[in-house]
Scaffold this motif. Structure first.
Motif, PDB file in Angstrom:
ATOM      1  N   VAL A 212      67.567  55.185  23.911  1.00  0.00           N
ATOM      2  CA  VAL A 212      67.284  54.904  25.316  1.00  0.00           C
ATOM      3  C   VAL A 212      66.234  55.875  25.846  1.00  0.00           C
ATOM      4  CG1 VAL A 212      68.302  54.743  27.580  1.00  0.00           C
ATOM      5  CG2 VAL A 212      69.631  54.090  25.593  1.00  0.00           C
ATOM      6  N   THR A 380      70.088  42.418  29.177  1.00  0.00           N
ATOM      7  CA  THR A 380      71.412  42.973  29.472  1.00  0.00           C
ATOM      8  C   THR A 380      71.987  43.688  28.251  1.00  0.00           C
ATOM      9  OG1 THR A 380      71.854  41.278  31.138  1.00  0.00           O
ATOM     10  CG2 THR A 380      73.762  42.393  30.177  1.00  0.00           C
ATOM     11  N   LEU A 383      70.045  46.978  27.703  1.00  0.00           N
ATOM     12  CA  LEU A 383      70.388  48.004  28.685  1.00  0.00           C
ATOM     13  C   LEU A 383      71.793  48.540  28.444  1.00  0.00           C
ATOM     14  CD1 LEU A 383      68.917  46.333  31.915  1.00  0.00           C
ATOM     15  CD2 LEU A 383      67.976  48.287  30.661  1.00  0.00           C
ATOM     16  N   ASP A 384      72.702  47.668  28.031  1.00  0.00           N
ATOM     17  CA  ASP A 384      74.087  48.095  27.808  1.00  0.00           C
ATOM     18  C   ASP A 384      74.242  48.944  26.554  1.00  0.00           C
ATOM     19  OD1 ASP A 384      74.919  46.816  30.088  1.00  0.00           O
ATOM     20  OD2 ASP A 384      75.728  45.050  29.062  1.00  0.00           O
ATOM     21  N   PRO A 417      60.992  47.532  29.305  1.00  0.00           N
ATOM     22  CA  PRO A 417      62.348  48.095  29.269  1.00  0.00           C
ATOM     23  C   PRO A 417      62.436  49.439  28.558  1.00  0.00           C
ATOM     24  CG  PRO A 417      62.355  45.765  28.656  1.00  0.00           C
ATOM     25  CD  PRO A 417      60.916  46.208  28.688  1.00  0.00           C
ATOM     26  N   ARG A 423      62.979  50.810  33.177  1.00  0.00           N
ATOM     27  CA  ARG A 423      64.322  50.452  32.724  1.00  0.00           C
ATOM     28  C   ARG A 423      65.340  50.625  33.849  1.00  0.00           C
ATOM     29  NH1 ARG A 423      64.406  53.185  28.417  1.00  0.00           N
ATOM     30  NH2 ARG A 423      65.384  55.076  29.186  1.00  0.00           N
ATOM     31  N   LEU A 424      65.172  51.696  34.638  1.00  0.00           N
ATOM     32  CA  LEU A 424      66.089  51.912  35.754  1.00  0.00           C
ATOM     33  C   LEU A 424      65.994  50.776  36.772  1.00  0.00           C
ATOM     34  CD1 LEU A 424      68.073  53.674  37.364  1.00  0.00           C
ATOM     35  CD2 LEU A 424      66.086  54.839  38.361  1.00  0.00           C
ATOM     36  N   ASP A 427      67.620  47.729  35.359  1.00  0.00           N
ATOM     37  CA  ASP A 427      69.077  47.881  35.309  1.00  0.00           C
ATOM     38  C   ASP A 427      69.694  47.691  36.697  1.00  0.00           C
ATOM     39  OD1 ASP A 427      71.571  48.319  34.340  1.00  0.00           O
ATOM     40  OD2 ASP A 427      71.250  50.401  33.740  1.00  0.00           O
ATOM     41  N   ARG A 430      69.411  43.869  37.721  1.00  0.00           N
ATOM     42  CA  ARG A 430      70.346  42.940  37.072  1.00  0.00           C
ATOM     43  C   ARG A 430      71.777  43.215  37.480  1.00  0.00           C
ATOM     44  NH1 ARG A 430      73.844  44.925  32.343  1.00  0.00           N
ATOM     45  NH2 ARG A 430      73.266  47.142  32.288  1.00  0.00           N
ATOM     46  N   THR A 431      72.063  44.490  37.845  1.00  0.00           N
ATOM     47  CA  THR A 431      73.412  44.836  38.273  1.00  0.00           C
ATOM     48  C   THR A 431      73.726  44.274  39.658  1.00  0.00           C
ATOM     49  OG1 THR A 431      73.377  46.875  36.960  1.00  0.00           O
ATOM     50  CG2 THR A 431      75.010  46.733  38.741  1.00  0.00           C
TER      51      THR A 431
END
Length: 434
Positions: A212, A380, A383-384, A417, A423-424, A427, A430-431
């Protein structure tokens, strides 16, 4: 104490009469009905001052003094600058005079016939005098604003980003008087000198890693006086750094429009300086050329293109706040902060400027289309899990297929990403979008 002075003190001792004047003007004069909550305090301040002065003239059998006339001329100049028609301004004073007369008639005991005649004479004389003074100043201010075209265009953008226009109609009228057509849709760019801590080279195009990663000058602060600070304080969208030269704004404008101000379809792009920041109003669609132009001049910036023309002040505030709060790694010579970044930063600062769904649409964009659900699933999973291999295992894909989808996500959203800041934002979007 005579009856006139008693009535004057009674009517000026409470905000009720000023409220009645403002409500009547707001209701009866269309140009004032369009004013939002940011402009009404100015109207209220002018109404309070006018009420006090007119009642004083009645109580003392006085006449408008030179200081009063200077104030009215300053108000007229301000209205010329913000595009409010002088006919509407004069009508507002007539409406106010009617409210004052009605309030005096309701006082107990009622004014005598002599006092009523004196009131009528004073109001007619005052309205005639201020109409002559304000109409003349308004015309002169208009001529001054349109005579120096470059200055007039800078002042137009200054007023737009300060929210000084009463309505879209007033803005259109002012643009027509200047012979310009403002870009709509538009991109509002706020740029500043790049900080030394920012990155200096564009991101390399490599495979994803596994780990990451915003007339007559009056005295500032008086009702109706236009304020045009050369270096606004931070709340007005200019930081506290050294001022940048206006020539840099003109140079950047020329570089982005190709011919110094006229964009597609002969719309007129505008540029001004706010402290150490440049502000450009550009035709929508030029955003792709902005990063390179900024990088060549050691600048960084934020471009807002999702607000309507009457909300340019909102767009400016959003961009200025983004530059105030963005971490150093959010800036990069190869990219520009945009609506999505600005809205995420506003959310992180505890001042959300739109809904979570709208933030998700701004950041994720095409990924929300039902036909691209597989890209959102890939994002998703990545990111997870934090790596392409782990995300591929979760989805039952070959790692190269997952990496391809990540590249397509970058193409579709303009957000890589692998990049920590991008990426933040992805994230967060999508959250909250879920």
């Amino acid at each position: 104490m005579n009856d006139r002075e008693r009535i004057r003190q009674e009517l000026t001792a409470t905000p009720r009469v000023v409220d009645a004047i403002v409500d009547a003007v707001h209701e009866q004069v269309p140009a004032y009905a369009a004013l939002d909550d940011r402009r009404l305090p100015e109207v209220r301040a002018i109404a309070g001052w006018a009420l006090d002065r007119l009642l004083h003239l009645w109580a003392t059998d006085g006449v408008l003094e030179p200081a009063d006339l200077r104030r009215f001329r300053g108000i007229a100049a301000a209205r010329a600058a913000d595009g409010r028609p002088v006919q509407a301004v004069l009508r507002a004073y007539r409406v106010a005079a009617t409210v004052i007369a009605d309030e005096i008639a309701l006082c107990t005991p009622r004014p005598t016939a002599e006092d009523a005649f004196a009131l009528t004479r004073m109001l007619l004389t005052a309205l005639d005098t201020l109409a002559e003074e304000m109409a003349g100043t308004y015309a002169a201010a208009n001529e001054d604003l349109t005579g120096d075209r470059d200055r007039a265009l800078r002042l137009l953008l200054d007023d737009l980003i300060a929210g000084r226009h009463a309505s879209i109609g007033a803005l259109t009228g002012r643009a027509n008087r200047l012979g310009v057509h403002l870009p709509d849709p538009y991109c509002l760019l706020v740029a500043e000198p790049a900080g030394p801590a920012g990155p200096t080279e564009p991101a390399e195009s490599v495979e994803p890693a596994e780990s990451v990663e915003p007339v007559e000058p009056g005295q500032p602060g008086q009702p109706g006086q236009p304020a045009r600070p050369s270096a606004p304080l931070s709340p007005d969208g200019a930081d506290a750094g050294p001022a940048v030269p206006g020539e840099l704004a003109d140079e950047l404008l020329a570089a982005l429009t190709g011919h110094g101000g006229a964009g597609p379809s002969d719309v007129t792009a505008l540029a001004t300086v706010r402290g150490s920041r440049l502000v450009l109003l550009l035709p929508a669609g030029v955003e792709g050329a902005v990063p390179a132009a900024l990088c060549e001049r050691a600048l960084r910036g934020c471009a807002i293109s999702g607000e309507s023309l009457e909300r340019i002040a909102v767009a400016h505030r959003l961009a200025a706040d983004a530059l105030d709060t963005a971490p150093a790694h959010a800036h990069h010579p190869a990219r520009l902060l945009t609506d999505g970044d600005a809205q995420v930063l506003a959310l992180l600062a505890g001042r959300p400027a739109t809904t979570p769904d709208q933030i998700a649409r701004l950041v994720l964009g095409p990924l929300l289309h039902p036909g691209r659900r597989h890209f959102l699933d890939a994002l998703t999973a990545y990111l997870d899990t934090g790596s392409a291999n782990a995300a591929a295992r979760r989805l039952g894909l070959h790692p190269q297929s997952l990496r391809y989808r990540l590249r397509r996500i970058g193409d579709l959203t303009g957000r890589d990403p692998r990049d920590p800041w991008q990426r933040l934002t992805l994230d967060i979007a999508r959250t909250i979008g879920h």
